[in-house]
Design a protein around this motif. Structure first.
Motif, PDB file in Angstrom:
ATOM      1  N   ALA A  52     -30.031  28.145 -11.584  1.00  0.00           N
ATOM      2  CA  ALA A  52     -29.858  28.776 -12.807  1.00  0.00           C
ATOM      3  C   ALA A  52     -30.867  28.670 -13.687  1.00  0.00           C
ATOM      4  CB  ALA A  52     -28.615  28.680 -13.570  1.00  0.00           C
ATOM      5  N   ALA A  53     -31.304  27.379 -13.911  1.00  0.00           N
ATOM      6  CA  ALA A  53     -32.289  26.882 -14.823  1.00  0.00           C
ATOM      7  C   ALA A  53     -33.835  27.371 -14.292  1.00  0.00           C
ATOM      8  CB  ALA A  53     -32.620  25.452 -14.903  1.00  0.00           C
ATOM      9  N   THR A  54     -33.892  27.911 -13.001  1.00  0.00           N
ATOM     10  CA  THR A  54     -35.231  28.430 -12.827  1.00  0.00           C
ATOM     11  C   THR A  54     -35.308  29.940 -12.995  1.00  0.00           C
ATOM     12  OG1 THR A  54     -34.506  28.595 -10.440  1.00  0.00           O
ATOM     13  CG2 THR A  54     -35.748  26.671 -11.196  1.00  0.00           C
ATOM     14  N   ILE A  55     -34.245  30.550 -13.434  1.00  0.00           N
ATOM     15  CA  ILE A  55     -34.036  32.044 -13.236  1.00  0.00           C
ATOM     16  C   ILE A  55     -34.675  32.589 -14.705  1.00  0.00           C
ATOM     17  CG2 ILE A  55     -32.514  34.166 -13.369  1.00  0.00           C
ATOM     18  CD1 ILE A  55     -30.813  32.635 -11.326  1.00  0.00           C
ATOM     19  N   ASP A  56     -35.401  33.416 -14.755  1.00  0.00           N
ATOM     20  CA  ASP A  56     -35.948  34.073 -15.982  1.00  0.00           C
ATOM     21  C   ASP A  56     -34.764  35.107 -16.582  1.00  0.00           C
ATOM     22  OD1 ASP A  56     -37.207  35.021 -18.225  1.00  0.00           O
ATOM     23  OD2 ASP A  56     -38.686  36.371 -17.012  1.00  0.00           O
ATOM     24  N   LEU A  57     -33.906  34.796 -17.415  1.00  0.00           N
ATOM     25  CA  LEU A  57     -32.850  35.534 -17.909  1.00  0.00           C
ATOM     26  C   LEU A  57     -33.357  36.731 -19.109  1.00  0.00           C
ATOM     27  CD1 LEU A  57     -30.353  32.660 -18.572  1.00  0.00           C
ATOM     28  CD2 LEU A  57     -30.610  34.204 -16.802  1.00  0.00           C
ATOM     29  N   LYS A  58     -34.549  36.721 -19.091  1.00  0.00           N
ATOM     30  CA  LYS A  58     -34.876  37.806 -20.122  1.00  0.00           C
ATOM     31  C   LYS A  58     -35.218  39.061 -19.156  1.00  0.00           C
ATOM     32  CE  LYS A  58     -37.628  34.634 -22.949  1.00  0.00           C
ATOM     33  NZ  LYS A  58     -38.838  34.075 -23.116  1.00  0.00           N
ATOM     34  N   ASP A  59     -34.998  39.119 -18.291  1.00  0.00           N
ATOM     35  CA  ASP A  59     -35.225  40.410 -17.347  1.00  0.00           C
ATOM     36  C   ASP A  59     -33.692  40.787 -16.846  1.00  0.00           C
ATOM     37  OD1 ASP A  59     -36.188  42.508 -15.756  1.00  0.00           O
ATOM     38  OD2 ASP A  59     -37.061  41.308 -14.140  1.00  0.00           O
ATOM     39  N   LEU A  71     -28.894  41.679  -9.874  1.00  0.00           N
ATOM     40  CA  LEU A  71     -28.791  40.597  -8.554  1.00  0.00           C
ATOM     41  C   LEU A  71     -27.702  39.765  -8.484  1.00  0.00           C
ATOM     42  CD1 LEU A  71     -32.597  40.022  -7.929  1.00  0.00           C
ATOM     43  CD2 LEU A  71     -31.153  41.650  -6.728  1.00  0.00           C
ATOM     44  N   ILE A  72     -27.390  39.086  -9.632  1.00  0.00           N
ATOM     45  CA  ILE A  72     -26.572  37.966  -9.792  1.00  0.00           C
ATOM     46  C   ILE A  72     -25.138  38.846  -9.238  1.00  0.00           C
ATOM     47  CG2 ILE A  72     -24.750  36.688 -11.160  1.00  0.00           C
ATOM     48  CD1 ILE A  72     -27.913  35.853 -12.308  1.00  0.00           C
TER      49      ILE A  72
END
Length: 112
Positions: A76-83, A89-90
């Motif tokens: 989760a830390a590597t996911i860009d949550l701005k998109d 997808l989650i």
């Protein structure tokens, strides 16, 4: 020209709001369904596992689920949550996991 840009901007904002609301509803449905599944699973285990092994079975379940918490946190830390596509997808992944659990549970209950 500026009216057209403002109108397009408003449409994008509304579509994002609708998408956000839809995703929140889907996450809520998924969370509720996982809770219901866990209640059924724990009840099934308590009624079908020998009481001498019940503590071992529950310990194994909680250890395995606990192992995946740090792995999930790292991912989760590597996911860009701005998109917003990430949330789509989650959500799709959660629905697929739920459906696979539901099918597995139904197959287990038919065998018993």
């Amino acid at each position: 020209m500026t009216q057209h840009i403002v109108a397009c901007s408003n449409i994008r904002n509304y579509s994002r709001l609708i998408l956000m609301i839809l995703l929140l509803v889907l996450f809520g449905i998924f969370s509720a369904s996982v809770t219901i599944f866990n209640v059924y699973l724990m009840s099934y285990l308590q009624t079908n596992v020998n009481t001498d092994y019940l503590g071992r079975v529950f310990s194994l379940i909680f250890v395995i689920s606990g192992i995946f918490v740090p792995i999930g946190s790292l991912l989760a830390a590597t996911i860009d949550l701005k998109d917003w596509r990430v949330f789509q997808l989650i959500g799709i992944g959660q629905i697929l996991i739920y459906l696979s659990r539901l099918i597995t549970f139904r197959l287990m209950s038919k065998k018993a």
